[in-house]
Motif scaffolding. Structure first.
Motif, PDB file in Angstrom:
ATOM      1  N   ALA A 225       9.667   5.479   2.572  1.00  0.00           N
ATOM      2  CA  ALA A 225       9.087   3.922   2.863  1.00  0.00           C
ATOM      3  C   ALA A 225       9.241   3.980   4.142  1.00  0.00           C
ATOM      4  O   ALA A 225       9.741   4.353   5.025  1.00  0.00           O
ATOM      5  CB  ALA A 225      10.586   3.116   2.201  1.00  0.00           C
ATOM      6  N   ILE A 226       8.300   3.076   4.724  1.00  0.00           N
ATOM      7  CA  ILE A 226       7.858   2.982   5.729  1.00  0.00           C
ATOM      8  C   ILE A 226       8.266   1.249   6.267  1.00  0.00           C
ATOM      9  O   ILE A 226       8.603   1.158   7.668  1.00  0.00           O
ATOM     10  CB  ILE A 226       6.213   2.874   6.154  1.00  0.00           C
ATOM     11  N   THR A 227       7.847   0.515   5.340  1.00  0.00           N
ATOM     12  CA  THR A 227       8.242  -1.085   5.623  1.00  0.00           C
ATOM     13  C   THR A 227       9.398  -1.418   4.592  1.00  0.00           C
ATOM     14  O   THR A 227       9.430  -0.743   3.672  1.00  0.00           O
ATOM     15  CB  THR A 227       6.969  -1.702   5.406  1.00  0.00           C
ATOM     16  N   PRO A 228       9.675  -2.777   4.836  1.00  0.00           N
ATOM     17  CA  PRO A 228      10.684  -3.239   3.862  1.00  0.00           C
ATOM     18  C   PRO A 228      10.057  -3.348   2.459  1.00  0.00           C
ATOM     19  O   PRO A 228      10.622  -3.224   1.603  1.00  0.00           O
ATOM     20  CB  PRO A 228      11.017  -4.865   4.368  1.00  0.00           C
TER      21      PRO A 228
ATOM     22  N   LEU B 180      10.089  -1.206  -3.069  1.00  0.00           N
ATOM     23  CA  LEU B 180       9.240  -0.333  -3.941  1.00  0.00           C
ATOM     24  C   LEU B 180      10.358   1.160  -4.612  1.00  0.00           C
ATOM     25  O   LEU B 180      10.349   1.083  -5.849  1.00  0.00           O
ATOM     26  CB  LEU B 180       7.979   0.199  -3.686  1.00  0.00           C
ATOM     27  N   LEU B 181      10.870   1.429  -3.580  1.00  0.00           N
ATOM     28  CA  LEU B 181      11.610   2.764  -4.016  1.00  0.00           C
ATOM     29  C   LEU B 181      12.915   2.197  -4.735  1.00  0.00           C
ATOM     30  O   LEU B 181      13.360   2.785  -5.603  1.00  0.00           O
ATOM     31  CB  LEU B 181      12.060   3.344  -2.607  1.00  0.00           C
ATOM     32  N   GLU B 182      13.505   0.920  -4.266  1.00  0.00           N
ATOM     33  CA  GLU B 182      14.534   0.434  -4.908  1.00  0.00           C
ATOM     34  C   GLU B 182      14.450   0.168  -6.391  1.00  0.00           C
ATOM     35  O   GLU B 182      15.194   0.479  -7.059  1.00  0.00           O
ATOM     36  CB  GLU B 182      15.313  -0.667  -4.286  1.00  0.00           C
ATOM     37  N   GLN B 183      13.192  -0.364  -6.750  1.00  0.00           N
ATOM     38  CA  GLN B 183      12.800  -0.699  -8.177  1.00  0.00           C
ATOM     39  C   GLN B 183      12.757   0.551  -8.860  1.00  0.00           C
ATOM     40  O   GLN B 183      13.113   0.462 -10.052  1.00  0.00           O
ATOM     41  CB  GLN B 183      11.294  -1.335  -8.087  1.00  0.00           C
ATOM     42  N   ALA B 184      12.607   1.758  -8.029  1.00  0.00           N
ATOM     43  CA  ALA B 184      12.415   2.993  -9.122  1.00  0.00           C
ATOM     44  C   ALA B 184      13.210   3.723  -8.691  1.00  0.00           C
ATOM     45  O   ALA B 184      13.468   5.060  -9.148  1.00  0.00           O
ATOM     46  CB  ALA B 184      10.953   3.638  -8.525  1.00  0.00           C
ATOM     47  N   ALA B 185      14.618   3.428  -8.280  1.00  0.00           N
ATOM     48  CA  ALA B 185      15.926   4.043  -8.116  1.00  0.00           C
ATOM     49  C   ALA B 185      16.098   5.070  -9.282  1.00  0.00           C
ATOM     50  O   ALA B 185      16.379   6.387  -8.918  1.00  0.00           O
ATOM     51  CB  ALA B 185      17.044   3.385  -7.500  1.00  0.00           C
ATOM     52  N   ALA B 186      16.023   4.625 -10.322  1.00  0.00           N
ATOM     53  CA  ALA B 186      16.560   5.607 -11.458  1.00  0.00           C
ATOM     54  C   ALA B 186      15.519   6.745 -11.568  1.00  0.00           C
ATOM     55  O   ALA B 186      16.052   7.881 -12.248  1.00  0.00           O
ATOM     56  CB  ALA B 186      16.414   4.538 -12.802  1.00  0.00           C
ATOM     57  N   LEU B 187      14.432   6.724 -10.990  1.00  0.00           N
ATOM     58  CA  LEU B 187      13.612   7.914 -11.169  1.00  0.00           C
ATOM     59  C   LEU B 187      13.550   8.755 -10.198  1.00  0.00           C
ATOM     60  O   LEU B 187      13.253   9.979 -10.117  1.00  0.00           O
ATOM     61  CB  LEU B 187      12.224   7.341 -11.460  1.00  0.00           C
ATOM     62  N   LEU B 188      14.417   8.417  -8.838  1.00  0.00           N
ATOM     63  CA  LEU B 188      14.077   9.073  -7.837  1.00  0.00           C
ATOM     64  C   LEU B 188      15.352  10.011  -7.518  1.00  0.00           C
ATOM     65  O   LEU B 188      16.476   9.931  -7.869  1.00  0.00           O
ATOM     66  CB  LEU B 188      13.900   8.175  -6.547  1.00  0.00           C
ATOM     67  N   THR B 189      15.057  11.238  -7.038  1.00  0.00           N
ATOM     68  CA  THR B 189      16.456  11.944  -6.592  1.00  0.00           C
ATOM     69  C   THR B 189      16.183  12.458  -5.069  1.00  0.00           C
ATOM     70  O   THR B 189      15.193  12.380  -4.425  1.00  0.00           O
ATOM     71  CB  THR B 189      16.340  13.267  -7.390  1.00  0.00           C
ATOM     72  N   GLU B 190      17.228  12.720  -4.550  1.00  0.00           N
ATOM     73  CA  GLU B 190      17.417  12.926  -3.170  1.00  0.00           C
ATOM     74  C   GLU B 190      16.309  14.484  -2.976  1.00  0.00           C
ATOM     75  O   GLU B 190      16.718  15.539  -3.612  1.00  0.00           O
ATOM     76  CB  GLU B 190      18.831  13.303  -2.754  1.00  0.00           C
TER      77      GLU B 190
ATOM     78  N   GLU C  47      -1.764   5.287   8.468  1.00  0.00           N
ATOM     79  CA  GLU C  47      -1.181   4.154   9.206  1.00  0.00           C
ATOM     80  C   GLU C  47      -1.340   3.083   8.615  1.00  0.00           C
ATOM     81  O   GLU C  47      -1.845   2.885   7.592  1.00  0.00           O
ATOM     82  CB  GLU C  47      -2.244   4.254  10.351  1.00  0.00           C
ATOM     83  N   GLY C  48      -0.221   2.102   8.963  1.00  0.00           N
ATOM     84  CA  GLY C  48      -0.421   0.791   8.466  1.00  0.00           C
ATOM     85  C   GLY C  48      -0.005   0.749   6.753  1.00  0.00           C
ATOM     86  O   GLY C  48      -0.394  -0.244   6.197  1.00  0.00           O
ATOM     87  N   VAL C  49       0.777   1.621   6.300  1.00  0.00           N
ATOM     88  CA  VAL C  49       1.011   1.464   4.837  1.00  0.00           C
ATOM     89  C   VAL C  49       2.731   1.217   4.516  1.00  0.00           C
ATOM     90  O   VAL C  49       3.373   1.187   5.643  1.00  0.00           O
ATOM     91  CB  VAL C  49       0.783   2.648   4.281  1.00  0.00           C
ATOM     92  N   ASP C  50       3.153   0.960   3.407  1.00  0.00           N
ATOM     93  CA  ASP C  50       4.295   0.609   3.239  1.00  0.00           C
ATOM     94  C   ASP C  50       5.071   1.777   2.727  1.00  0.00           C
ATOM     95  O   ASP C  50       6.294   1.662   2.905  1.00  0.00           O
ATOM     96  CB  ASP C  50       4.251  -0.546   2.108  1.00  0.00           C
ATOM     97  N   LEU C  51       4.424   2.694   2.015  1.00  0.00           N
ATOM     98  CA  LEU C  51       5.187   3.871   1.562  1.00  0.00           C
ATOM     99  C   LEU C  51       4.290   5.056   1.493  1.00  0.00           C
ATOM    100  O   LEU C  51       2.999   4.905   1.368  1.00  0.00           O
ATOM    101  CB  LEU C  51       5.474   3.310   0.049  1.00  0.00           C
ATOM    102  N   GLN C  52       4.812   6.051   2.179  1.00  0.00           N
ATOM    103  CA  GLN C  52       3.939   7.320   2.081  1.00  0.00           C
ATOM    104  C   GLN C  52       4.665   8.458   0.899  1.00  0.00           C
ATOM    105  O   GLN C  52       5.588   8.655   1.068  1.00  0.00           O
ATOM    106  CB  GLN C  52       3.989   7.883   3.617  1.00  0.00           C
TER     107      GLN C  52
ATOM    108  N   VAL D  11       0.596  -1.232  -0.035  1.00  0.00           N
ATOM    109  CA  VAL D  11       0.049   0.001   0.085  1.00  0.00           C
ATOM    110  C   VAL D  11       0.733   1.249   0.024  1.00  0.00           C
ATOM    111  O   VAL D  11       1.627   1.540   0.769  1.00  0.00           O
ATOM    112  CB  VAL D  11      -0.827  -0.165   1.314  1.00  0.00           C
ATOM    113  N   VAL D  12       0.864   2.173  -0.991  1.00  0.00           N
ATOM    114  CA  VAL D  12       1.380   3.368  -1.234  1.00  0.00           C
ATOM    115  C   VAL D  12       0.356   4.534  -0.682  1.00  0.00           C
ATOM    116  O   VAL D  12      -0.638   4.662  -1.598  1.00  0.00           O
ATOM    117  CB  VAL D  12       1.879   3.551  -2.560  1.00  0.00           C
ATOM    118  N   ALA D  13       0.563   5.102   0.166  1.00  0.00           N
ATOM    119  CA  ALA D  13      -0.314   6.146   0.630  1.00  0.00           C
ATOM    120  C   ALA D  13      -0.131   7.605   0.238  1.00  0.00           C
ATOM    121  O   ALA D  13       1.190   7.946  -0.165  1.00  0.00           O
ATOM    122  CB  ALA D  13      -0.329   6.375   2.157  1.00  0.00           C
ATOM    123  N   LEU D  14      -1.068   8.346  -0.005  1.00  0.00           N
ATOM    124  CA  LEU D  14      -0.803   9.731  -0.662  1.00  0.00           C
ATOM    125  C   LEU D  14      -1.361  10.671   0.681  1.00  0.00           C
ATOM    126  O   LEU D  14      -2.637  10.765   0.678  1.00  0.00           O
ATOM    127  CB  LEU D  14      -1.416   9.715  -1.836  1.00  0.00           C
TER     128      LEU D  14
END
Lengths: 302, 333
Positions: B168-171, B176-186, B151-156, B126-129
């Motif tokens: 990321a909240i959970t492993p 999910l973030l690692e899968q998309a690493a190429a698109l993400l910036t700090e 509450e209780g989600v994997d990614l916020q 579950v990815v929360a917005l």
């Protein structure tokens, strides 16, 4: 001249205080500025809850069925469409005319509440006419015991739309190819929750027991899928054929935004072609076209 | 914290869709619905929640439970294959995230585990917005829900003007973030935006105790008069979970299915022989509010309302649970 709302409150107070009626059914403000749901007043001290504004959508005629077996006399406010609902229920012998006191209001056309939610109160003056009011031909009540008068809106209580205006959306669907039309209706009815808001709000739906409340009858199952949803849609449309008063409440209350009136208007159009022009809920003496038999009825299907 | 440009959200969904089926709010016939992402579609991740709650993804409107065949003198049952589809549910608001915890109580606790629900729940990330703008009908904060953090989600996720912040909240969320690493910036300077502040409120303190003494109160007669007895509120409610089980037969075979049901319907309580313990809308409406505000708290220690406001928003007569709470607390016993 006092406003419609002031007159509503005054008359409600008088009717309740004198004991002429036990309850007055009107509208009041809901949780938000764009909501004016039905109100049921029994205590004269509470008449100031009543409001008349551009969101008093609910067709109040249907509520008379809740008091069908009560001996009490009620007063209700009727816009053009509510009044047609009254005639419809009288024709079906669902209510007794002398048990209800009708206070008519010339309706100026109501506003789109969903747009209100989106645009916000700042834009209240700019809200478009509600979809259900755009094709309205009878904003003035066709039956009432007294008519509230307001200088601002009285002039508008005349035929507002042309006969063809209400068929615009239907004509667009008619122009589609069969495949396009199938995609159009399945896309909409796949969303249908079968909550039956359309049925429950409809003054033409007054069966003592509805087929859709008998899921084990084998007619329409309880599964929410394309087949059952379509069966529901078509059955309901055919069931109100010739009795739909075109108030558009079904479409307004549909939580999924299904264009139900496009379907109902198609049937109205067909009936007009086959049996001559007819508008339900206008003339208590005019039999609904599907409720009477004439020797020269079209019978190409035989 | 990481961020992604809003322009790249489609690519992000495409990446997640490689290893799972992705569900995200999209435009559908003028409404916003959680729909499977198939590479394109009009996302509705802006203001406001999806019209239908995502409960359908764990507890479908209609689902087959098993199939059977009867050929005298034999009968056979066919179990269904386990539900193994991996899913990612994107764009879940804080109110709906709370609803999952409530549904978990129903389907996974008190000594019975619903396998259909459990399998779907365990296979779904579950990815929360976060909400930064409240809708006029929102009142989640009345139930202690933070619209800015679910509450209780994997990614916020948090929306900014042109990008989303992600944490990321959970492993599973980290994956999910690692899968998309190429698109993400700090995210360097960006701050988590302020949470939405609903203007509608319900002071629910003490309402359960009051309701316990109100079963026969005339209030229910008065409040139910305008109800038209449809099931829109129950079907759009993220926590309403009643279902019916029936059979569909064709010749010598058939299947059992369960489908959503609504306590607002007369058929819901009609018994064999015709007895009807809830004969009118008074009893049915009372049951709905008592379930949300009394029975559920008594059984599970929490309210079965998350303040999403869908019922108020779509009710044909604007039935307002916040007003019911207020009036219940005000009436004299």
């Amino acid at each position: 001249m006092s406003t419609i709302q002031e007159q509503m409150r005054t008359r409600a107070r008088e009717l309740l205080t004198s004991g002429e009626v036990k309850m007055v059914v009107g509208w009041e403000k809901g949780a938000l500025w764009y909501m004016s749901p039905p109100a049921f007043i029994t205590d004269p001290a509470e008449v100031d809850r009543l409001v008349w504004d551009e969101f008093c959508h609910n067709n109040l005629a249907k509520y008379l069925l809740d008091y069908k077996f009560s001996d009490d006399r009620l007063a209700i406010f009727v816009k053009g469409c509510d009044a047609r609902g009254i005639i419809r229920l009288l024709q079906d012998k669902q209510i007794e005319r002398e048990k209800v006191y009708l206070i008519g209001i010339n309706c100026p056309g109501l506003k789109d509440e969903r747009q209100g939610a989106v645009l916000g109160e700042d834009k209240r003056a700019e809200l478009p006419l509600a979809a259900r009011c755009q094709g309205c031909r009878h904003p003035a009540p066709v039956v009432y015991d007294e008519l509230l008068q307001d200088e601002g809106t009285a002039a508008k209580g005349e035929v507002a739309a042309t006969a063809e205006d209400r068929f615009t959306a239907t004509a667009e669907v008619e122009a589609m190819s069969p495949d396009e039309r199938y995609a159009f209706w399945t896309n909409h009815y796949d969303r249908c929750l079968r909550c039956y808001a359309c049925r429950n709000v409809c003054p033409a739906c007054n069966c003592r027991e509805c087929i859709f409340d008998r899921s084990q009858s084998g007619w329409c199952g309880k599964q929410m899928n394309r087949s059952e949803n379509m069966f529901f849609a078509i059955t309901r449309a055919m069931h109100v054929a010739g009795r739909c008063i075109e108030c558009g409440e079904c479409e307004r209350v549909c939580p999924e935004g299904i264009p139900i009136m496009t379907l109902n208007n198609k049937i109205i159009k067909e009936i007009n072609t086959l049996f001559g022009d007819y508008e339900a809920g206008l003339d208590p003496e005019a039999m609904p076209p599907l409720g009477k038999y004439k020797l020269d009825d079209p019978e190409e299907f035989l | 914290m990481l961020k992604i440009s809003k322009d790249q959200i489609g690519e992000l969904l495409n990446i997640w869709a490689k290893g799972a089926k992705v569900f995200v709010p999209q435009e559908n016939g003028g409404t916003s619905q959680f729909k499977a992402w198939e590479g394109q579609g009009k996302l509705t991740l802006g203001e406001g929640n999806a019209l239908e709650p995502p409960k359908d993804l764990f507890f479908p409107r209609t689902e087959t439970m098993y199939r059977y065949r009867v050929r005298d003198p034999e009968a056979s049952l066919e179990e269904l294959a386990p539900l193994e589809e991996k899913r990612v549910l994107v764009g879940v608001r804080s109110c709906d995230a709370r609803s999952f915890a409530i549904m978990d109580d129903v389907f996974l606790t008190k000594g019975y585990i619903d396998e259909f629900y459990r399998q779907r729940r365990e296979n779904t990330a579950v990815v929360a917005l976060a909400c930064t703008t409240a809708q006029p009908t929102c009142f989640c904060t009345s139930f202690g829900i933070d619209p800015g953090r679910a509450e209780g989600v994997d990614l916020q996720m948090w929306p900014l003007a042109d990008s989303y912040l992600l944490e990321a909240i959970t492993p599973a969320g980290k994956d999910l973030l690692e899968q998309a690493a190429a698109l993400l910036t700090e995210a360097a300077d960006e701050k988590v935006p302020a949470a939405a502040q609903p203007s509608l409120t319900a002071d629910v303190g003490g309402v359960t105790e009051k309701l316990q003494q109100m079963f026969e109160h005339p209030y229910w007669e008065a409040v139910s008069r305008k109800c038209i007895g449809c099931g829109a509120c129950t079907y759009l409610c993220p926590t309403c979970h009643c279902f019916d089980i029936q059979s569909e037969n064709r010749g010598d075979s058939g299947y059992k299915f369960r489908c959503w049901d609504s306590c607002m319907f007369s058929e819901y309580t009609r018994m064999a022989g015709g007895h009807q313990p809830r004969p009118s809308k008074k009893e049915r409406l009372r049951n709905r509010f008592l379930h949300k505000l009394q029975y559920f708290p008594e059984r599970y220690g929490k309210f079965a309302c998350v303040g999403c406001g869908r019922c108020l928003d779509r009710c044909p007569v604007s039935m307002d649970i916040t007003r019911v709470v207020r009036e219940v607390k005000e009436v004299t016993l």
